[in-house]
Design a protein around this motif. Structure first.
Motif, PDB file in Angstrom:
ATOM      1  N   ILE A 493      10.083 -15.043 -65.789  1.00  0.00           N
ATOM      2  CA  ILE A 493       9.301 -14.099 -66.582  1.00  0.00           C
ATOM      3  C   ILE A 493       7.873 -14.640 -66.667  1.00  0.00           C
ATOM      4  O   ILE A 493       7.649 -15.842 -66.836  1.00  0.00           O
ATOM      5  CB  ILE A 493       9.919 -13.891 -67.984  1.00  0.00           C
ATOM      6  CG1 ILE A 493       9.150 -12.817 -68.754  1.00  0.00           C
ATOM      7  CG2 ILE A 493      10.003 -15.190 -68.770  1.00  0.00           C
ATOM      8  CD1 ILE A 493       9.846 -12.387 -70.046  1.00  0.00           C
ATOM      9  N   LEU A 494       6.896 -13.762 -66.512  1.00  0.00           N
ATOM     10  CA  LEU A 494       5.501 -14.177 -66.429  1.00  0.00           C
ATOM     11  C   LEU A 494       4.633 -13.302 -67.313  1.00  0.00           C
ATOM     12  O   LEU A 494       4.799 -12.073 -67.341  1.00  0.00           O
ATOM     13  CB  LEU A 494       4.992 -14.093 -64.986  1.00  0.00           C
ATOM     14  CG  LEU A 494       5.797 -14.815 -63.904  1.00  0.00           C
ATOM     15  CD1 LEU A 494       6.730 -13.822 -63.187  1.00  0.00           C
ATOM     16  CD2 LEU A 494       4.882 -15.479 -62.891  1.00  0.00           C
ATOM     17  N   ASP A 495       3.721 -13.935 -68.032  1.00  0.00           N
ATOM     18  CA  ASP A 495       2.720 -13.199 -68.783  1.00  0.00           C
ATOM     19  C   ASP A 495       1.518 -12.985 -67.873  1.00  0.00           C
ATOM     20  O   ASP A 495       0.814 -13.929 -67.516  1.00  0.00           O
ATOM     21  CB  ASP A 495       2.301 -13.995 -70.021  1.00  0.00           C
ATOM     22  CG  ASP A 495       1.155 -13.324 -70.768  1.00  0.00           C
ATOM     23  OD1 ASP A 495       0.974 -12.103 -70.592  1.00  0.00           O
ATOM     24  OD2 ASP A 495       0.435 -14.027 -71.508  1.00  0.00           O
ATOM     25  N   MET A 496       1.274 -11.742 -67.500  1.00  0.00           N
ATOM     26  CA  MET A 496       0.146 -11.409 -66.618  1.00  0.00           C
ATOM     27  C   MET A 496      -0.793 -10.429 -67.321  1.00  0.00           C
ATOM     28  O   MET A 496      -1.418  -9.574 -66.703  1.00  0.00           O
ATOM     29  CB  MET A 496       0.673 -10.839 -65.301  1.00  0.00           C
ATOM     30  CG  MET A 496       1.678 -11.783 -64.645  1.00  0.00           C
ATOM     31  SD  MET A 496       2.327 -11.227 -63.050  1.00  0.00           S
ATOM     32  CE  MET A 496       1.011 -11.772 -61.975  1.00  0.00           C
ATOM     33  N   SER A 497      -0.904 -10.607 -68.646  1.00  0.00           N
ATOM     34  CA  SER A 497      -1.727  -9.695 -69.450  1.00  0.00           C
ATOM     35  C   SER A 497      -3.198  -9.769 -69.099  1.00  0.00           C
ATOM     36  O   SER A 497      -3.961  -8.856 -69.420  1.00  0.00           O
ATOM     37  CB  SER A 497      -1.543 -10.007 -70.939  1.00  0.00           C
ATOM     38  OG  SER A 497      -0.193  -9.830 -71.328  1.00  0.00           O
ATOM     39  N   SER A 498      -3.626 -10.848 -68.442  1.00  0.00           N
ATOM     40  CA  SER A 498      -5.032 -10.965 -68.068  1.00  0.00           C
ATOM     41  C   SER A 498      -5.398 -10.066 -66.895  1.00  0.00           C
ATOM     42  O   SER A 498      -6.594  -9.906 -66.589  1.00  0.00           O
ATOM     43  CB  SER A 498      -5.360 -12.415 -67.710  1.00  0.00           C
ATOM     44  OG  SER A 498      -4.702 -12.810 -66.515  1.00  0.00           O
ATOM     45  N   PHE A 499      -4.412  -9.502 -66.212  1.00  0.00           N
ATOM     46  CA  PHE A 499      -4.709  -8.562 -65.131  1.00  0.00           C
ATOM     47  C   PHE A 499      -5.703  -7.512 -65.621  1.00  0.00           C
ATOM     48  O   PHE A 499      -5.587  -6.997 -66.730  1.00  0.00           O
ATOM     49  CB  PHE A 499      -3.429  -7.843 -64.688  1.00  0.00           C
ATOM     50  CG  PHE A 499      -2.690  -8.512 -63.567  1.00  0.00           C
ATOM     51  CD1 PHE A 499      -3.034  -9.767 -63.113  1.00  0.00           C
ATOM     52  CD2 PHE A 499      -1.631  -7.867 -62.955  1.00  0.00           C
ATOM     53  CE1 PHE A 499      -2.347 -10.370 -62.078  1.00  0.00           C
ATOM     54  CE2 PHE A 499      -0.934  -8.463 -61.916  1.00  0.00           C
ATOM     55  CZ  PHE A 499      -1.300  -9.722 -61.471  1.00  0.00           C
ATOM     56  N   GLY A 500      -6.669  -7.164 -64.760  1.00  0.00           N
ATOM     57  CA  GLY A 500      -7.602  -6.105 -65.102  1.00  0.00           C
ATOM     58  C   GLY A 500      -6.933  -4.747 -65.019  1.00  0.00           C
ATOM     59  O   GLY A 500      -6.223  -4.453 -64.061  1.00  0.00           O
ATOM     60  N   LYS A 501      -7.163  -3.902 -66.026  1.00  0.00           N
ATOM     61  CA  LYS A 501      -6.530  -2.586 -66.098  1.00  0.00           C
ATOM     62  C   LYS A 501      -7.599  -1.533 -66.346  1.00  0.00           C
ATOM     63  O   LYS A 501      -8.403  -1.662 -67.269  1.00  0.00           O
ATOM     64  CB  LYS A 501      -5.484  -2.561 -67.209  1.00  0.00           C
ATOM     65  CG  LYS A 501      -4.532  -3.754 -67.180  1.00  0.00           C
ATOM     66  CD  LYS A 501      -3.685  -3.833 -68.430  1.00  0.00           C
ATOM     67  CE  LYS A 501      -3.045  -5.193 -68.583  1.00  0.00           C
ATOM     68  NZ  LYS A 501      -3.966  -6.246 -69.060  1.00  0.00           N
ATOM     69  N   ILE A 502      -7.587  -0.502 -65.526  1.00  0.00           N
ATOM     70  CA  ILE A 502      -8.582   0.565 -65.617  1.00  0.00           C
ATOM     71  C   ILE A 502      -7.856   1.902 -65.553  1.00  0.00           C
ATOM     72  O   ILE A 502      -7.069   2.149 -64.624  1.00  0.00           O
ATOM     73  CB  ILE A 502      -9.598   0.484 -64.458  1.00  0.00           C
ATOM     74  CG1 ILE A 502     -10.203  -0.924 -64.358  1.00  0.00           C
ATOM     75  CG2 ILE A 502     -10.688   1.532 -64.628  1.00  0.00           C
ATOM     76  CD1 ILE A 502     -10.917  -1.189 -63.041  1.00  0.00           C
ATOM     77  N   ASP A 503      -8.090   2.761 -66.519  1.00  0.00           N
ATOM     78  CA  ASP A 503      -7.521   4.107 -66.502  1.00  0.00           C
ATOM     79  C   ASP A 503      -8.575   5.080 -65.989  1.00  0.00           C
ATOM     80  O   ASP A 503      -9.708   5.120 -66.495  1.00  0.00           O
ATOM     81  CB  ASP A 503      -7.068   4.522 -67.896  1.00  0.00           C
ATOM     82  CG  ASP A 503      -5.769   3.838 -68.307  1.00  0.00           C
ATOM     83  OD1 ASP A 503      -5.101   3.248 -67.431  1.00  0.00           O
ATOM     84  OD2 ASP A 503      -5.433   3.861 -69.510  1.00  0.00           O
ATOM     85  N   VAL A 504      -8.202   5.844 -64.972  1.00  0.00           N
ATOM     86  CA  VAL A 504      -9.084   6.862 -64.397  1.00  0.00           C
ATOM     87  C   VAL A 504      -8.383   8.208 -64.547  1.00  0.00           C
ATOM     88  O   VAL A 504      -7.247   8.376 -64.072  1.00  0.00           O
ATOM     89  CB  VAL A 504      -9.389   6.574 -62.917  1.00  0.00           C
ATOM     90  CG1 VAL A 504     -10.301   7.645 -62.337  1.00  0.00           C
ATOM     91  CG2 VAL A 504     -10.028   5.197 -62.763  1.00  0.00           C
ATOM     92  N   SER A 505      -9.030   9.152 -65.198  1.00  0.00           N
ATOM     93  CA  SER A 505      -8.381  10.440 -65.484  1.00  0.00           C
ATOM     94  C   SER A 505      -9.384  11.576 -65.435  1.00  0.00           C
ATOM     95  O   SER A 505     -10.597  11.361 -65.400  1.00  0.00           O
ATOM     96  CB  SER A 505      -7.704  10.386 -66.866  1.00  0.00           C
ATOM     97  OG  SER A 505      -8.667  10.112 -67.876  1.00  0.00           O
ATOM     98  N   GLY A 506      -8.851  12.799 -65.426  1.00  0.00           N
ATOM     99  CA  GLY A 506      -9.686  13.989 -65.410  1.00  0.00           C
ATOM    100  C   GLY A 506      -9.594  14.737 -64.091  1.00  0.00           C
ATOM    101  O   GLY A 506      -9.062  14.234 -63.097  1.00  0.00           O
ATOM    102  N   PRO A 507     -10.107  15.962 -64.053  1.00  0.00           N
ATOM    103  CA  PRO A 507     -10.023  16.796 -62.844  1.00  0.00           C
ATOM    104  C   PRO A 507     -10.643  16.165 -61.603  1.00  0.00           C
ATOM    105  O   PRO A 507     -10.225  16.468 -60.480  1.00  0.00           O
ATOM    106  CB  PRO A 507     -10.771  18.080 -63.262  1.00  0.00           C
ATOM    107  CG  PRO A 507     -10.639  18.132 -64.751  1.00  0.00           C
ATOM    108  CD  PRO A 507     -10.666  16.709 -65.201  1.00  0.00           C
ATOM    109  N   ASP A 508     -11.654  15.301 -61.773  1.00  0.00           N
ATOM    110  CA  ASP A 508     -12.298  14.674 -60.615  1.00  0.00           C
ATOM    111  C   ASP A 508     -11.737  13.290 -60.292  1.00  0.00           C
ATOM    112  O   ASP A 508     -12.255  12.595 -59.404  1.00  0.00           O
ATOM    113  CB  ASP A 508     -13.808  14.533 -60.863  1.00  0.00           C
ATOM    114  CG  ASP A 508     -14.524  15.867 -60.786  1.00  0.00           C
ATOM    115  OD1 ASP A 508     -14.030  16.768 -60.090  1.00  0.00           O
ATOM    116  OD2 ASP A 508     -15.587  16.002 -61.424  1.00  0.00           O
ATOM    117  N   ALA A 509     -10.689  12.870 -61.007  1.00  0.00           N
ATOM    118  CA  ALA A 509     -10.170  11.510 -60.826  1.00  0.00           C
ATOM    119  C   ALA A 509      -9.674  11.287 -59.398  1.00  0.00           C
ATOM    120  O   ALA A 509      -9.989  10.260 -58.770  1.00  0.00           O
ATOM    121  CB  ALA A 509      -9.049  11.240 -61.827  1.00  0.00           C
TER     122      ALA A 509
END
Length: 820
Positions: A493-509
């Motif tokens: 089991i690994l804590d990888m919470s430092s991974f970069g996370k980006i949410d991209v949303s919307g009609p042009d996503a």
């Protein structure tokens, strides 16, 4: 210098130190009209005024060497044109190994430098003595003679650059204080306001040195640059000895010193182990080229070191101790390039002790970047985008700037961690990791577990090599090996919470992601896609996974240190797309990975979701509940085993972790760290961005053709890849293995084939399953064809070790394990 300011310009350069004058000169030389330089004091004021002016080609990083080579070639051209008037002194330099430990450190660096093309020869102590007969050879094992090196007179060279810029049409205005930066309705640069009027412009280049943070704030931006004090003494000539003007520069990192000739005497400087910062909250505008009060107690270690290495200097009269601050970034590298948040705002700051060595090369690159939209040299490590919001914490920025100063000469060994300013960013699972004996390293200010010393208190790793094993087998190797085998054979089991996370949303996503990604993103909801972002040359700007959560909703996951670069890349390329939302959400979510043959058995005990291959296939994503908490689950692992990445809210991460630990007890689940990940991924041939793949590398040569879908109508870099064609005749990513027990490779080492230098290791480590050292390198066709047995060699610490070319994937080459 004209008295009145123009009301309009294309580019305004703020600062007339060596960086600003180089920027203006290169822009104008390349044909950019209407360049205006503004300086609140005089040319070459600020840190430039008091610089030692040392220039060397030696370094172990490709980008730095390329920039320095250009700068030296530029200075040589100026010297041929104007002689001493330009301020260039092509004296050469020597860099000595003043102890056995520094001998190893220098030989390690030499191998890396050879691997990027520098021709270097380690010379014996007597040879060093012939170049500097005044120095004591006690403890000296040898060193390098670098004939292309030298030093510049700071004021002469900067004024020479300023005059060259004016010859090409640049106007330079001194005693003009910039008081504000005006932005338009799209947040773009519109004008610069000054103490003598307003100048409309389309671009601003911030070359304000130690004042750069204040200038950036005028545009609503943050640049983490703090002044760190640096000192040097000037001596009079000795009555019995006058140092000649062509004396090579002497560098002795063991004694933390550098020495060069100065008017028959010498200039002595160095890098203390306890540096101090100054005016962290903002340097006053009124501070120009004034010196700070001398700090003799701080400088004592440097002067003592000089007296040890050159005893006759004890007799020299000290004329002045120059104490001057210099603006530094937290990683000692410049802050350069266009801002994605404020179009038209460019950084050209933080060169600090790389000022004259890099100024020419960076001026040339930024000019081409401005004109062509891209650089020819990989400047990712300098990119203005790389510093995220967490670099607004002044205490951390100051601590890290001072610590990188400390390590400018003092050896920071390959597996050592930085120590100052920690801990800062913590995962929501930090206390759990600590309770399990985590040995924490740091990346992008995030505390991450390198490995676990179970049964002992958790601790922050620091200068571990310096305290123990130095260059040999790490003292925690057995811990890393156990975690490696747990993931290969059972479950980790690994804590990888430092991974970069980006949410991209919307009609042009989707349109945005299709444009920037080389892979096909228009895939069914629930698909997980590994892809690359490419520049117009086909170089790799980033690698990441994209989970399609809904028709117009995507979660992007990237490396810990690259999230701000990827986010900036998305913003930059979303111009004209009004219906897309880009949100960096790293701090909002935890990430827990469960990897290994027993991972399905463990996860199935804490979720009601179906985890079989039909319901949840490899490279897919699902929203599921784990311990009654909502989680985005990605079926993927960087170990090449069955596994999942589980993204929960920050507040739910502890409950998910605890539930998985409880469910895994019967399966002997153990926490694992990043050192094990590196070993596992090397056995699979998985590549790390920034090391194995960079903006100077393309997917074909890297063996990542499967990530490129040429059938897509349009994506960044498509045309460049089409023109490349097959990569068989070029250098391609190759796996090397060595079973020699004496080899300890860290990455960067030179690679030889049949006695000929053919490349360098990008990354390296030990594969505990295959029982060999693994290195990844781009090698030419002849090395790939002939590299068997002892035909290939890896150079480490002055020795060469036999290696052989191996399959790119050393473990589970058909990738059956993750599809179990």
């Amino acid at each position: 210098m004209s008295e009145s300011l123009p009301g309009q310009a294309r580019v305004v350069v703020i600062g007339a130190g060596v960086t600003g004058c180089s920027m203006a000169y290169h822009l104008a030389k390349e044909g950019v009209k209407d360049v205006v330089v503004l300086e609140k004091h005089g040319i070459a004021s600020g840190a430039t005024q008091h610089a030692a002016g040392l220039v060397t080609v030696y370094n172990t990083a490709m980008d730095i060497v390329q920039l320095r080579v250009y700068s030296i070639e530029m200075y040589n051209a100026f010297y041929r044109e104007a002689g001493d008037a330009c301020g260039w002194n092509p004296t050469g330099s020597i860099r000595i190994a003043g102890s056995e430990d520094h001998d190893k450190f220098l030989r390690y660096g030499m191998s890396k430098a050879r691997g990027i093309g520098l021709e270097l020869e380690f010379l014996d102590a007597k040879s060093m003595g012939r170049h500097w007969p005044e120095m004591s050879l006690e403890g000296v094992t040898g060193g390098l003679y670098l004939p292309q090196d030298g030093w510049v007179h700071p004021q002469k060279m900067t004024r020479f650059l300023a005059n060259k810029a004016k010859e090409h049409g640049t106007s330079i205005h001194t005693d003009v204080l910039v008081t504000g930066i005006e932005r338009g309705t799209g947040n773009e640069i519109k004008a610069v306001e000054t103490s003598r009027g307003r100048i409309e412009c389309e671009a601003v280049i911030n070359a304000a040195g130690m004042w750069s943070a204040r200038v950036a704030a005028m545009a609503g931006l943050h640049m983490p640059i703090v002044p760190v004090c640096h000192q040097h003494v000037l001596t009079a000539p000795l009555e019995t000895h006058r140092f000649p003007s062509d004396k090579p520069v002497l560098r002795d990192p063991h004694n933390l010193i550098y020495i060069r000739e100065h008017e028959g005497g010498v200039l002595i400087g160095g890098f203390e182990l306890n540096p101090v910062s100054w005016q962290e909250n903002g340097v006053p505008w009124s501070h120009g080229d004034r010196q700070l009060d001398p700090d003799w107690p701080l400088f004592k270690s440097i002067l003592d070191g000089a007296h040890v290495r050159v005893p006759l200097l004890k007799q020299a009269e000290v004329r002045d101790l120059v104490n001057h601050p210099d603006g530094m970034t937290p990683n000692f590298l410049p802050c350069v390039g266009p801002s994605p948040e404020v179009p038209g705002f460019w950084g050209a700051s933080g060169l600090s002790f790389n000022g004259f060595g890099m100024a020419g090369g960076l001026g040339n690159e930024v000019a081409r970047w401005f004109i062509e939209g891209q650089t020819r040299i990989d400047l990712t490590n300098y990119d203005i985008r790389r510093f995220g919001a967490h670099y607004r914490k002044l205490d951390y920025v100051s601590a890290r700037a001072r610590e990188v100063y400390k390590y400018y000469y003092y050896p920071k060994l390959p597996l050592d961690e930085f120590e100052w300013g920690r801990p800062y960013r913590k995962s929501p699972l930090h206390e759990r990791l600590q309770a399990n004996g985590a040995v924490f390293g740091e990346k992008n200010a995030f505390e991450r577990a390198n490995c676990f010393d179970r049964g002992k208190p958790g601790r922050l790793a620091g200068a571990d090599q310096s305290q123990g094993y130095r260059w040999g087998r790490p003292s925690d190797d057995h811990l890393v090996e156990a975690e490696h085998h747990a993931i290969r054979q059972g479950v980790g089991i690994l804590d990888m919470s430092s991974f970069g996370k980006i949410d991209v949303s919307g009609p042009d996503a989707l349109a945005l992601l299709q444009k920037v990604a080389a892979n096909e993103i228009d895939q069914p909801v629930g698909k997980l896609i590994y892809t690359l972002f490419l520049n117009e040359r086909g170089g790799i700007e980033g690698d990441l996974t994209i989970a399609r959560i809904a028709e117009d909703e995507f979660r992007l996951v990237t490396g810990t240190s690259t999230v701000t670069i990827i986010t900036g890349w998305l913003h930059y390329h979303s111009t004209g797309m009004a219906q897309v939302n880009i949100a960096e959400v790293t701090e909002d979510h935890g990430c827990i990975s469960v990897w290994g043959p027993r991972s399905r058995s463990v996860l199935s005990q804490v979720t009601g979701a179906s985890l079989d291959n039909d319901s949840f296939p490899y490279l897919s994503c699902r929203k599921i509940d784990v311990a009654a908490r909502p989680v985005l689950a990605n079926r993927v692992s960087f170990a090449g085993e069955l596994g999942w990445e589980l993204y929960s809210s920050k507040r739910d991460a502890l409950a998910v972790w605890d539930a998985l630990i409880d469910a895994g007890r019967d399966h002997e689940i153990i926490p694992c760290g990043y050192r094990a990940i590196d070993s596992l991924r090397l056995e699979k041939g998985f590549l790390n961005w920034g090391v194995d793949i960079t903006p100077n590398d393309n997917p074909i040569d890297a063996g990542l053709e499967f990530t490129v879908k040429q059938r897509k109508p349009v994506f960044n870099g498509k045309e460049a890849l089409r023109k490349l064609g097959p990569g068989d005749s070029r250098k391609r990513m190759t796996t090397l293995i060595s079973e020699d027990p004496g080899l300890r490779a860290y990455g960067g080492e030179a690679v030889y084939c049949q006695g000929k230098l053919v490349g360098r290791l990008r990354s390296a480590g030990y594969g505990y399953t295959i029982g060999a050292t693994i290195g990844l390198a781009y090698l030419p066709a002849e090395a790939r064809a002939n590299g068997s047995g002892s035909d290939c060699e890896i150079e480490s610490l002055g020795k060469r070790y036999p290696a052989k070319v191996a399959p790119s994937c050393l473990y589970d080459p058909k990738a059956l394990k993750p599809r179990m």
